[in-house]
Design an enzyme around this catalytic site. Structure first.
Site, PDB file in Angstrom:
ATOM      1  N   ASP A  63      11.922  37.659  60.424  1.00  0.00           N
ATOM      2  CA  ASP A  63      12.370  38.390  61.609  1.00  0.00           C
ATOM      3  C   ASP A  63      13.266  37.576  62.538  1.00  0.00           C
ATOM      4  OD1 ASP A  63      12.273  41.063  62.532  1.00  0.00           O
ATOM      5  OD2 ASP A  63      11.167  40.413  64.297  1.00  0.00           O
ATOM      6  N   SER A 106      11.192  33.220  63.177  1.00  0.00           N
ATOM      7  CA  SER A 106      12.030  33.164  64.373  1.00  0.00           C
ATOM      8  C   SER A 106      12.662  31.788  64.551  1.00  0.00           C
ATOM      9  CB  SER A 106      11.211  33.591  65.590  1.00  0.00           C
ATOM     10  OG  SER A 106      12.044  34.098  66.602  1.00  0.00           O
ATOM     11  N   HIS A 115       7.196  41.510  66.189  1.00  0.00           N
ATOM     12  CA  HIS A 115       8.019  40.355  65.815  1.00  0.00           C
ATOM     13  C   HIS A 115       7.248  39.360  64.947  1.00  0.00           C
ATOM     14  CE1 HIS A 115      10.978  37.254  66.027  1.00  0.00           C
ATOM     15  NE2 HIS A 115      10.360  36.520  66.942  1.00  0.00           N
TER      16      HIS A 115
END
Length: 356
Positions: free
Chosen positions: A178, A153, A305
């Site tokens: 992700d 991320s 996530h």
């Protein structure tokens, strides 16, 4: 609103908040509480069961100190950068597997975990990139080993920007977890609402771990038991635990994390792997790039996530296979039967740069 669709922004439903004191972890000021039977399931696990050692790196000519978790003794260095509101321990369970084939370094980024800096709120992409370069310089000097950058991320954005600069000569691979520009940029408008809508105070570390799992932000209890404690700090004035990172005060930097990310990723001159929790996160530029074979993509099913936390064994296998597939050795890309030049003969050109 289904927050699971917000994918890869300053870190959805995750762990952070308050105070700018340079104390760092939940363990810095623990109240005297006896564990109960109901809390044992969510009791903290120590990092030493997964990493081999920890180290504080002091950056010259500053008061910045970055905390690292390290594992393994040989092979290329898998240098891990966590997402916003997480910590280096986000990679703990996967590191315990990766270290069998490679070295692992997981860094607490500025304003997170046990790192302490002069300005914990400066999460600009340039500052975070400079932090990573400074840590690598402190660790390895002018002769770094082959490095595979792995970023989740926000940390994925940092990894991509570092790779796109093309100044880390020993960079041998890039793994992004992700985060996709299109989804991230579209989701920024929702982030303050998500951050303010989380549970803000916890009576114990166990309660915070339980909330992270029951709330769905993490799906692996053991990983949460390792990673959550260092995302908290004890607030004496409130007699409770609050988030260590103050992401809600860093909004001015969010757009800079993700703007132009897809093109930077595609232009990075090293082997690339994109791990996604869902195909809906792929934007147009990456879809075209993937069809053209410019990078490897894997959609990891049945995970949220934080792929590296939810399915650490699968994540570790993907990293190890990526290293093997691209023949990344301790000093760069290794081609059987081809003699490698010594560093003095290489004239500054890393073999890692010859493979894209």
């Amino acid at each position: 609103m289904d927050s699971s669709k917000l994918g890869s922004v300053p870190e959805e439903e995750q762990h952070r908040k308050e105070s700018n004191k340079p104390v760092v972890s939940a363990f810095a000021s623990l109240p005297d509480r006896r564990p109960t039977k109901s809390s044992e399931k969510y009791s903290p696990l120590d990092w030493s069961g997964f990493f081999d050692r920890e180290e504080d790196v002091c950056i010259p000519d500053s008061n910045d100190v970055f905390h690292l978790y390290m594992a393994g003794t040989e092979g290329p260095v898998v240098f891990c950068l966590h997402g916003g509101g997480y910590s280096g321990l986000s990679f703990a369970l996967s590191a315990s597997k990766i270290k069998e084939k490679a070295r692992v370094v997981a860094m607490d980024l500025r304003g997170h975990g046990k790192s302490s800096t002069e300005n914990d709120l400066d999460l600009s992409i340039e500052t975070m990139c400079n932090d990573v370069f400074a840590v690598l310089k402190a660790l390895y000097g002018d002769s770094p080993p082959a490095i595979v950058l792995v970023g989740h991320s926000m940390g994925g954005s940092v990894a991509v920007h570092i790779a796109a600069k093309k100044t880390l000569r020993s960079l041998a691979g890039l793994v992004v977890v992700d985060v996709v520009e299109g989804t991230a940029m579209a989701s920024l408008v929702h982030m303050q609402k998500i951050l303010s809508g989380r549970m803000q105070h916890f009576s114990s570390i166990e309660k915070a771990i339980e909330w992270s799992v029951r709330g769905g932000s993490l799906r692996n209890i053991d990983s949460a038991r390792v990673s959550i404690p260092t995302t908290l700090k004890y607030d004496d004035s409130k007699n409770c635990y609050v988030y260590r990172a103050r992401l809600e005060e860093t909004e001015q930097y969010w757009r800079g994390w993700y703007e132009g990310l897809s093109e930077k990723f595609l232009s990075s001159p090293v082997p690339k792997l994109l791990l996604l929790a869902g195909t809906d996160r792929l934007d147009r530029a990456l879809t075209i790039g993937q069809m053209q074979g410019k990078f490897q993509m894997v959609v990891v099913r049945h995970t949220g996530h934080a792929i590296q936390e939810d399915v650490p064994d699968e994540f570790a296998t993907l990293i190890i296979n990526f290293i093997s597939r691209n023949r990344i050795g301790p000093h760069g890309v290794e081609i059987p039967g081809l003699a490698r030049p010594k560093p003095a003969q290489a004239q500054g050109q890393s073999p890692a740069q010859t493979k894209s």
